[in-house]
Design a protein around this motif. Structure first.
Motif, PDB file in Angstrom:
ATOM      1  N   GLN A  10      55.032  18.319  37.466  1.00  0.00           N
ATOM      2  CA  GLN A  10      54.998  17.713  36.143  1.00  0.00           C
ATOM      3  C   GLN A  10      56.198  16.791  35.939  1.00  0.00           C
ATOM      4  OE1 GLN A  10      54.272  20.446  32.854  1.00  0.00           O
ATOM      5  NE2 GLN A  10      53.208  21.830  34.250  1.00  0.00           N
ATOM      6  N   ALA A  11      57.358  17.232  36.405  1.00  0.00           N
ATOM      7  CA  ALA A  11      58.551  16.389  36.296  1.00  0.00           C
ATOM      8  C   ALA A  11      58.382  15.100  37.100  1.00  0.00           C
ATOM      9  CB  ALA A  11      59.780  17.159  36.761  1.00  0.00           C
ATOM     10  N   CYS A  30      51.764  10.945  27.668  1.00  0.00           N
ATOM     11  CA  CYS A  30      53.185  10.658  27.857  1.00  0.00           C
ATOM     12  C   CYS A  30      53.778  10.337  26.491  1.00  0.00           C
ATOM     13  CB  CYS A  30      53.378   9.462  28.788  1.00  0.00           C
ATOM     14  SG  CYS A  30      52.841   9.729  30.485  1.00  0.00           S
ATOM     15  N   ARG A  46      56.120  12.800  35.232  1.00  0.00           N
ATOM     16  CA  ARG A  46      56.867  12.166  34.138  1.00  0.00           C
ATOM     17  C   ARG A  46      57.557  10.900  34.638  1.00  0.00           C
ATOM     18  NH1 ARG A  46      61.342  15.780  32.916  1.00  0.00           N
ATOM     19  NH2 ARG A  46      62.381  14.584  34.557  1.00  0.00           N
ATOM     20  N   GLU A  47      58.181  11.003  35.810  1.00  0.00           N
ATOM     21  CA  GLU A  47      58.858   9.835  36.363  1.00  0.00           C
ATOM     22  C   GLU A  47      57.865   8.777  36.824  1.00  0.00           C
ATOM     23  OE1 GLU A  47      62.129   9.539  36.170  1.00  0.00           O
ATOM     24  OE2 GLU A  47      62.119  11.494  35.181  1.00  0.00           O
ATOM     25  N   CYS A  63      55.083   8.325  33.208  1.00  0.00           N
ATOM     26  CA  CYS A  63      55.516   8.294  31.802  1.00  0.00           C
ATOM     27  C   CYS A  63      56.708   7.377  31.544  1.00  0.00           C
ATOM     28  CB  CYS A  63      55.861   9.708  31.330  1.00  0.00           C
ATOM     29  SG  CYS A  63      54.439  10.823  31.238  1.00  0.00           S
ATOM     30  N   THR A  90      56.451   4.522  28.659  1.00  0.00           N
ATOM     31  CA  THR A  90      57.183   4.803  27.423  1.00  0.00           C
ATOM     32  C   THR A  90      58.160   3.687  27.103  1.00  0.00           C
ATOM     33  OG1 THR A  90      56.947   7.192  27.791  1.00  0.00           O
ATOM     34  CG2 THR A  90      58.642   6.488  26.239  1.00  0.00           C
ATOM     35  N   ILE A 142      61.768  11.813  27.330  1.00  0.00           N
ATOM     36  CA  ILE A 142      60.410  11.464  27.731  1.00  0.00           C
ATOM     37  C   ILE A 142      59.765  12.679  28.399  1.00  0.00           C
ATOM     38  CG2 ILE A 142      59.020   9.961  29.209  1.00  0.00           C
ATOM     39  CD1 ILE A 142      61.251   7.865  28.924  1.00  0.00           C
ATOM     40  N   ALA A 143      58.537  12.983  28.028  1.00  0.00           N
ATOM     41  CA  ALA A 143      57.876  14.173  28.578  1.00  0.00           C
ATOM     42  C   ALA A 143      56.367  13.981  28.578  1.00  0.00           C
ATOM     43  CB  ALA A 143      58.233  15.411  27.762  1.00  0.00           C
ATOM     44  N   PRO A 144      55.658  14.716  29.454  1.00  0.00           N
ATOM     45  CA  PRO A 144      54.196  14.714  29.431  1.00  0.00           C
ATOM     46  C   PRO A 144      53.644  15.954  28.735  1.00  0.00           C
ATOM     47  CG  PRO A 144      54.943  15.542  31.538  1.00  0.00           C
ATOM     48  CD  PRO A 144      56.175  15.313  30.694  1.00  0.00           C
ATOM     49  N   SER A 171      59.421  18.739  30.744  1.00  0.00           N
ATOM     50  CA  SER A 171      58.022  18.440  30.486  1.00  0.00           C
ATOM     51  C   SER A 171      57.400  19.606  29.728  1.00  0.00           C
ATOM     52  CB  SER A 171      57.284  18.207  31.793  1.00  0.00           C
ATOM     53  OG  SER A 171      57.380  19.338  32.617  1.00  0.00           O
TER      54      SER A 171
END
Length: 359
Positions: free
Chosen positions: A120-121, A167, A124-125, A128, A132, A148-150, A24
């Motif tokens: 943050q990880a 995202c 993301r799950e 995001c 995505t 994929i990342a925020p 992320s």
């Protein structure tokens, strides 16, 4: 031509998959770093809370489909954060825009600290991943070149109350730094490949990294092959890919080294990667042809030097390539072809007429 065993190919595929970054990204801009504006214009530098207590302006107006870029200084700080045309170089493509202020807990309230990397990880799950995939209409290869990342606001904007989270998709190097890329992900080949002439080292954790060919490595790349035009009618089986690439990668090795005889004398073997159906359907269609030496203990031997320099420039596990017995010269109008035989130390002879390599 020599192919490699399934076990050896699985070793390389695992290495390539292991090189996919999923990190992320929290903005590390200072208070004066600009946020993204509309139509390429820079937005405001720092979110502020109005005197009437209105919500702070977000650090960027970027929304789904926008592409972002920025500059990174040696100390890691970010400047020039802005929107740009996706056809030009950029570092991030926005798949969705999230407002953490409406997250169904008080976790991201007015006085809440910015989420740490672990949280943050998780975000993301949680937020995001699905958005995505919807943005890409399900066409995504998680083992491909994009992750994929925020993106969270700069620290000053967060402290002022901005809870915007973007995202999206990015391409990173082994250190996790975002790379410059062009084009929209949905329109690009998602395969993670290397360029012809690059040498690739595979470490004990199956991480594949480009190194100087004078440094120890396991593969030397001879070509990149786009299989989409070869199999335009649907997802090819691994067996069909092998059948085509056996010839294509043998011919690529001959072209890369100058002749079939040079390949024979250097004692290396053509090798290629293939795609499983899920990766193909996720948007990965290109593969690499490479030169390797199969270790008797399994996997690949350590190479030092470039095969293009001949026997005098190459070491295999610290020693020169093994001596090759003299062969009857091939007729000038005869082109050797590939075989799908299991791996062996080196080809003793070559069959006839291979199709042309896809460029």
């Amino acid at each position: 031509m020599v192919s490699t065993s399934n076990a050896t190919r699985a070793f390389l595929i695992a290495a390539l998959a292991g090189s996919v970054g999923m990190g992320s990204y929290a903005m590390t801009t200072d208070a004066n770093a600009p946020g993204g504006g509309t139509n390429g214009e820079q937005g405001q530098t720092q979110a502020q809370t109005s005197e009437h207590g209105a919500p702070p302006a977000p650090f960027t107006t970027a929304d789904q489909g926008a592409c972002l870029t920025w500059d990174v200084a040696e100390d890691g700080s970010v400047t020039g954060f802005e929107q740009t045309d996706c056809a030009t170089e950029h570092r991030f493509e926005v798949a969705s825009r999230q407002d953490l202020a409406i997250y169904p807990t008080s976790e991201f309230g007015q006085d809440a600290p910015m989420p740490n990397p672990t949280r943050q990880a998780q975000l993301r799950e949680e937020l995001c991943g699905a958005s995505t995939l919807r943005y890409l209409e399900g066409k995504y290869d998680p083992n491909g070149r994009y992750s994929i990342a925020p993106i969270l606001p700069p620290a000053a904007a967060w402290e002022a109350g901005d809870r915007t989270m973007l995202c999206g998709l990015q391409e990173t190097n082994r250190a996790g730094a975002q790379l410059l890329t062009t084009g929209r992900v949905a329109e690009e080949d998602q395969a993670r490949t290397f360029a012809p002439g690059e040498c690739v080292a595979i470490d004990g954790a199956n991480n594949a990294t480009v190194v100087d060919c004078g440094q120890p490595h396991q593969m030397e790349i001879t070509s990149k092959v786009d299989l989409a035009p070869v199999f335009p009618d649907g997802t090819p089986s691994v067996e069909d890919q092998d059948k085509y690439l056996g010839d294509a990668c043998t011919e690529a090795a001959h072209t890369y080294l100058g002749s079939e005889e040079n390949l024979y004398q250097i004692s290396l073997q053509p090798f290629w990667t293939t795609h499983q159906p899920a990766s193909w359907e996720g948007g990965s269609h290109s593969v690499n042809c490479a030169l390797v030496f199969s270790s008797p203990n399994g996997g690949f031997s350590e190479l030092t030097g470039s095969a293009t320099g001949g026997r005098e420039a190459l070491l295999i596990d610290g020693t020169p390539p093994p001596e090759r017995p003299q062969r009857r010269p091939l007729r000038e109008n005869q082109t050797p072809a590939a075989s799908s035989a299991p791996a062996s130390p080196a080809p003793e002879a070559a069959p006839e007429a291979a199709p042309e390599t896809v460029q």
